[in-house]
Design a protein around this motif. Structure first.
Motif, PDB file in Angstrom:
ATOM      1  N   LEU A  56       5.153 -15.526  -8.605  1.00 25.11           N
ATOM      2  CA  LEU A  56       4.027 -14.450  -7.955  1.00 25.11           C
ATOM      3  C   LEU A  56       2.580 -13.781  -8.982  1.00 25.11           C
ATOM      4  O   LEU A  56       3.077 -13.417  -9.025  1.00 25.11           O
ATOM      5  N   THR A  57       1.936 -14.428  -9.361  1.00 22.98           N
ATOM      6  CA  THR A  57       1.024 -13.743 -10.080  1.00 22.98           C
ATOM      7  C   THR A  57      -0.254 -13.871 -10.250  1.00 22.98           C
ATOM      8  O   THR A  57      -1.476 -12.742 -10.229  1.00 22.98           O
ATOM      9  N   LYS A  58      -1.317 -14.639  -8.238  1.00 19.16           N
ATOM     10  CA  LYS A  58      -2.441 -13.908  -7.858  1.00 19.16           C
ATOM     11  C   LYS A  58      -2.606 -12.651  -6.830  1.00 19.16           C
ATOM     12  O   LYS A  58      -1.185 -12.267  -6.706  1.00 19.16           O
ATOM     13  N   THR A  59      -3.176 -12.508  -6.748  1.00 18.91           N
ATOM     14  CA  THR A  59      -3.365 -11.425  -5.184  1.00 18.91           C
ATOM     15  C   THR A  59      -4.688 -12.297  -4.378  1.00 18.91           C
ATOM     16  O   THR A  59      -5.362 -12.835  -4.738  1.00 18.91           O
ATOM     17  N   GLY A  60      -4.889 -11.556  -3.428  1.00 19.53           N
ATOM     18  CA  GLY A  60      -5.827 -11.824  -2.915  1.00 19.53           C
ATOM     19  C   GLY A  60      -5.545 -13.244  -1.634  1.00 19.53           C
ATOM     20  O   GLY A  60      -4.060 -13.268  -1.654  1.00 19.53           O
ATOM     21  N   SER A  61      -6.378 -13.787  -1.302  1.00 19.57           N
ATOM     22  CA  SER A  61      -5.934 -14.494   0.166  1.00 19.57           C
ATOM     23  C   SER A  61      -5.033 -15.859  -0.508  1.00 19.57           C
ATOM     24  O   SER A  61      -4.287 -16.779   0.160  1.00 19.57           O
ATOM     25  N   GLN A  98      -3.086 -13.115   6.977  1.00 14.40           N
ATOM     26  CA  GLN A  98      -2.978 -13.401   6.392  1.00 14.40           C
ATOM     27  C   GLN A  98      -4.286 -13.074   5.404  1.00 14.40           C
ATOM     28  O   GLN A  98      -4.459 -13.661   4.099  1.00 14.40           O
ATOM     29  N   GLY A  99      -5.471 -12.617   5.694  1.00 18.55           N
ATOM     30  CA  GLY A  99      -6.805 -12.610   4.786  1.00 18.55           C
ATOM     31  C   GLY A  99      -7.989 -13.721   4.540  1.00 18.55           C
ATOM     32  O   GLY A  99      -8.102 -14.082   3.814  1.00 18.55           O
ATOM     33  N   GLN A 100      -7.298 -14.761   5.387  1.00 16.85           N
ATOM     34  CA  GLN A 100      -7.805 -16.058   5.018  1.00 16.85           C
ATOM     35  C   GLN A 100      -9.358 -16.125   5.532  1.00 16.85           C
ATOM     36  O   GLN A 100      -9.765 -15.770   7.134  1.00 16.85           O
ATOM     37  N   ASP A 101     -10.308 -17.538   5.118  1.00 19.21           N
ATOM     38  CA  ASP A 101     -11.350 -17.504   5.553  1.00 19.21           C
ATOM     39  C   ASP A 101     -11.207 -18.883   6.948  1.00 19.21           C
ATOM     40  O   ASP A 101      -9.981 -19.183   6.682  1.00 19.21           O
ATOM     41  N   GLY A 102     -12.227 -19.338   7.394  1.00 16.69           N
ATOM     42  CA  GLY A 102     -12.105 -20.304   8.074  1.00 16.69           C
ATOM     43  C   GLY A 102     -11.877 -21.589   7.613  1.00 16.69           C
ATOM     44  O   GLY A 102     -10.678 -21.947   8.547  1.00 16.69           O
ATOM     45  N   LYS A 103     -12.064 -21.855   6.819  1.00 20.26           N
ATOM     46  CA  LYS A 103     -11.977 -23.321   5.617  1.00 20.26           C
ATOM     47  C   LYS A 103     -10.075 -23.068   5.655  1.00 20.26           C
ATOM     48  O   LYS A 103      -9.685 -24.418   4.968  1.00 20.26           O
ATOM     49  N   ASN A 104      -9.263 -21.611   5.086  1.00 20.34           N
ATOM     50  CA  ASN A 104      -8.174 -22.208   4.461  1.00 20.34           C
ATOM     51  C   ASN A 104      -6.784 -21.923   5.983  1.00 20.34           C
ATOM     52  O   ASN A 104      -6.299 -22.357   6.277  1.00 20.34           O
ATOM     53  N   ASN A 139      -6.957 -25.279   7.150  1.00 22.60           N
ATOM     54  CA  ASN A 139      -5.617 -26.004   6.235  1.00 22.60           C
ATOM     55  C   ASN A 139      -4.072 -25.633   6.413  1.00 22.60           C
ATOM     56  O   ASN A 139      -3.649 -26.553   6.525  1.00 22.60           O
ATOM     57  N   ILE A 140      -4.342 -24.166   6.745  1.00 24.40           N
ATOM     58  CA  ILE A 140      -3.012 -23.731   6.894  1.00 24.40           C
ATOM     59  C   ILE A 140      -2.286 -24.284   8.365  1.00 24.40           C
ATOM     60  O   ILE A 140      -1.227 -25.037   8.849  1.00 24.40           O
ATOM     61  N   ASP A 141      -3.149 -24.067   8.982  1.00 24.92           N
ATOM     62  CA  ASP A 141      -3.100 -25.124  10.264  1.00 24.92           C
ATOM     63  C   ASP A 141      -2.708 -27.143   9.832  1.00 24.92           C
ATOM     64  O   ASP A 141      -1.284 -27.933  10.589  1.00 24.92           O
TER      65      ASP A 141
END
Length: 561
Positions: A451-456, A492-498, A501-503
């Motif tokens: 894990l090297t990324k941050t944010g959503s 987890q701080g996701q926008d509508g599009k993400n 996708n999660i669903d």
């Protein structure tokens, strides 16, 4: 190996005199509830019932004390009840008369019983050098995304894993790189080595015995006129003397081994006690510091949150459990040594009595000569034949050992590791793409995503990794890893599009060959296709009075069996 299926969870609060019973099915199970409806606590309870330590909210820990979980492994049904450290494990092949597999407050004793039923042979080593079986937290660490820790780290949601020296190696078992076949071969190697050692001891005894017989040339000339033993009786005496000599050699070897074991256990005990003292000092120091502390020795800055202090407490508790276990093992070894001492005394007394009979016989000299002439050469010849057979057996086992060592090397080869990574990546890349995560973020180290990324983006990477690992194992073989629990991916701080996708990734998780339990604050769009949907509608009203008495009665009945 077989598939694991969670059937039912019961949590009981004697404080509120309330309880909750939840059923789960094959395929996708969706638990829907807003914040503070008890959704995450129920999900955590699944793993807590199995012996995994999790971070419950303080109010839940105060209210709920008793847990019952029913599950199937293959075609067999099981049940576990837990209250604090007490865990009782049942086989329910006969519902009217359950078989008790383990009843203990010693976590590793329970773990050993559970892994025996799961047919898992992976062994582990604690940080203090104590060998134990795989534990439930290590078994399930990649099958749970916890609401608190699971969205920032992979496979570290349980607090009782890091006292195990090789805890990170459990992923090798999960993906099948060092899987059941690898650990079975390791056990086979241990068995063969023990057989070779046993044969070598027997060979040494034969050589000692043959040498002793060949060196017997005469008997003492001291006789008792009143003691006359027949030739046949004296032959029997000689045979028993030889057998007693063998036993004395065997007891000496066993005693030496037990003394070595006792020395090692006492050394382990001393090391662990010293470790506990250091932990106590660390805990006492941490309690009097702020959330950030500077190490007085090296000057390094460390976090000192409540969770960090709890980790120290967990380490102390785990170490104390190991002290209890080692003391139990020391008592067992001391008991074995006492028994060997008693047997040795018995044999020595019998040997002295027989030797006296032989040495004081009037006909001893002539009978001994007759015995040597008639039987000794035949006895020596037989002994040599048996000795040669042992040498052949040792050679055969040595060849088997070489083959097993080759098998272990092949199972642990870089080529095989590359094949597993390639098969896993094929699934992982597709899930990452569906979640709108760049493929360049895919970086595996010992089969685990870095894990090297941050944010959503980070939570979506974690989500993709766990889902892909679940799908990889679902297609690979039936196993306890055909089971996945995800808590609140939509927080987890996701926008509508993400979020969409999660669903949509849930479409991969409908397969009835496995089981997925997902907690969410909102409907996902897959409720109609899910096998089971559980709605938690009221804030802080997870528990009800409805079935409390029945649940308490069930727990008490199982507890008293």
């Amino acid at each position: 190996m077989k598939r694991l299926l969670i059937k039912k969870l019961i949590v009981i609060s004697d404080v509120e005199k309330k309880s909750r019973e939840v059923y789960f099915s094959k395929g996708l199970n969706v638990v829907i509830g807003e914040n503070k409806t008890g959704k995450s606590s129920l999900i955590k309870s699944i793993f807590y019932a199995f012996g995994c330590e999790v971070f419950f909210e303080d109010i839940w820990k105060e209210l709920v004390q008793k847990y019952i979980i029913h599950f199937d492994y293959g075609d067999t049904s099981y049940c576990i009840i837990r209250e604090k450290k007490f865990i009782k494990f049942f086989n329910l092949h006969d519902v009217l008369s359950p078989e008790i597999l383990s009843e203990t407050e010693h976590f590793h004793d329970y773990s050993e019983a559970l892994m025996k039923e799961f047919e898992i042979n992976m062994d582990c080593l604690t940080s203090n050098g104590v060998e134990i079986t795989l534990t439930p937290p290590l078994l399930f660490r990649f099958q749970y995304i916890d609401q608190d820790l699971g969205w920032s780290k992979i496979g570290e949601s349980f607090t009782n894993i890091k006292y195990i020296k090789n805890w990170k190696d459990s992923i090798k078992y999960v993906v099948g790189y060092q899987g059941e076949e690898f650990y079975k071969e390791k056990q086979n190697l241990l068995i063969v080595r023990n057989i070779i050692q046993e044969y070598n001891v027997k060979l040494k005894n034969f050589n000692e015995l043959l040498k002793a017989i060949q060196m017997k040339s005469k008997l003492n000339d001291i006789y008792d006129e009143d003691s006359i033993i027949s030739i046949d009786e004296l032959k029997v005496l000689f045979l028993e003397l030889n057998e007693l000599e063998r036993k004395k050699i065997k007891i000496a070897g066993d005693t030496s081994q037990f003394n070595n074991d006792l020395y090692e256990k006492n050394l382990q005990l001393k090391t662990i006690k010293s470790y506990i003292k250091e932990l106590d000092k660390d805990h006492e120091f941490a309690l009097n510091q702020e959330d950030d502390i500077v190490c007085p020795t090296c000057g390094t800055l460390h976090r000192n949150t409540m969770f960090d202090r709890l980790e120290i407490v967990k380490d102390i508790q785990s170490a104390n459990e190991m002290v209890k276990q080692i003391r139990y093992e020391i008592k067992a070894i001391e008991s074995e040594l006492l028994q060997l001492r008693d047997v040795k005394i018995e044999i020595s007394q019998r040997y002295a009595a027989l030797k006296n009979q032989v040495d004081t016989s009037k006909e001893a000299a002539s009978i001994a000569n007759t015995y040597r002439n008639e039987g000794m050469q035949a006895f020596i010849l037989t002994g040599k034949i048996e000795r040669d057979q042992l040498i052949n057996l040792i050679g055969k086992e040595e060849r088997t050992k070489i083959q097993i060592e080759k098998n272990i090397k092949d199972l642990n080869s870089p080529k095989r590791k590359k094949q597993i990574v390639s098969a896993f990546k094929e699934i992982y890349e597709k899930v990452l793409s569906d979640l709108n995560v760049p493929l360049k973020t895919l970086k595996l180290k010992n089969f685990v995503q870095e894990l090297t990324k941050t944010g959503s983006e980070n939570p979506r990477i974690i989500y993709a990794y766990h889902v892909s690992l679940y799908l990889y194992n679902l297609n690979r073989q039936e196993s306890p890893f055909n089971f996945l629990v995800i808590d609140t991916p939509n927080q987890q701080g996701q926008d509508g599009k993400n979020l969409k996708n999660i669903d949509e990734v849930l479409g991969y998780l409908l397969d009835h060959r496995g089981q997925v339990i997902i907690g969410t604050e909102r409907e996902t769009g897959y409720e109609s296709q899910a096998s089971n949907v559980i709605y938690l509608l009221d804030v802080r009203k997870t528990l009800t009075e409805k079935d409390y008495n029945e649940h308490v009665k069930l727990f008490k009945t199982l507890e008293e069996l």
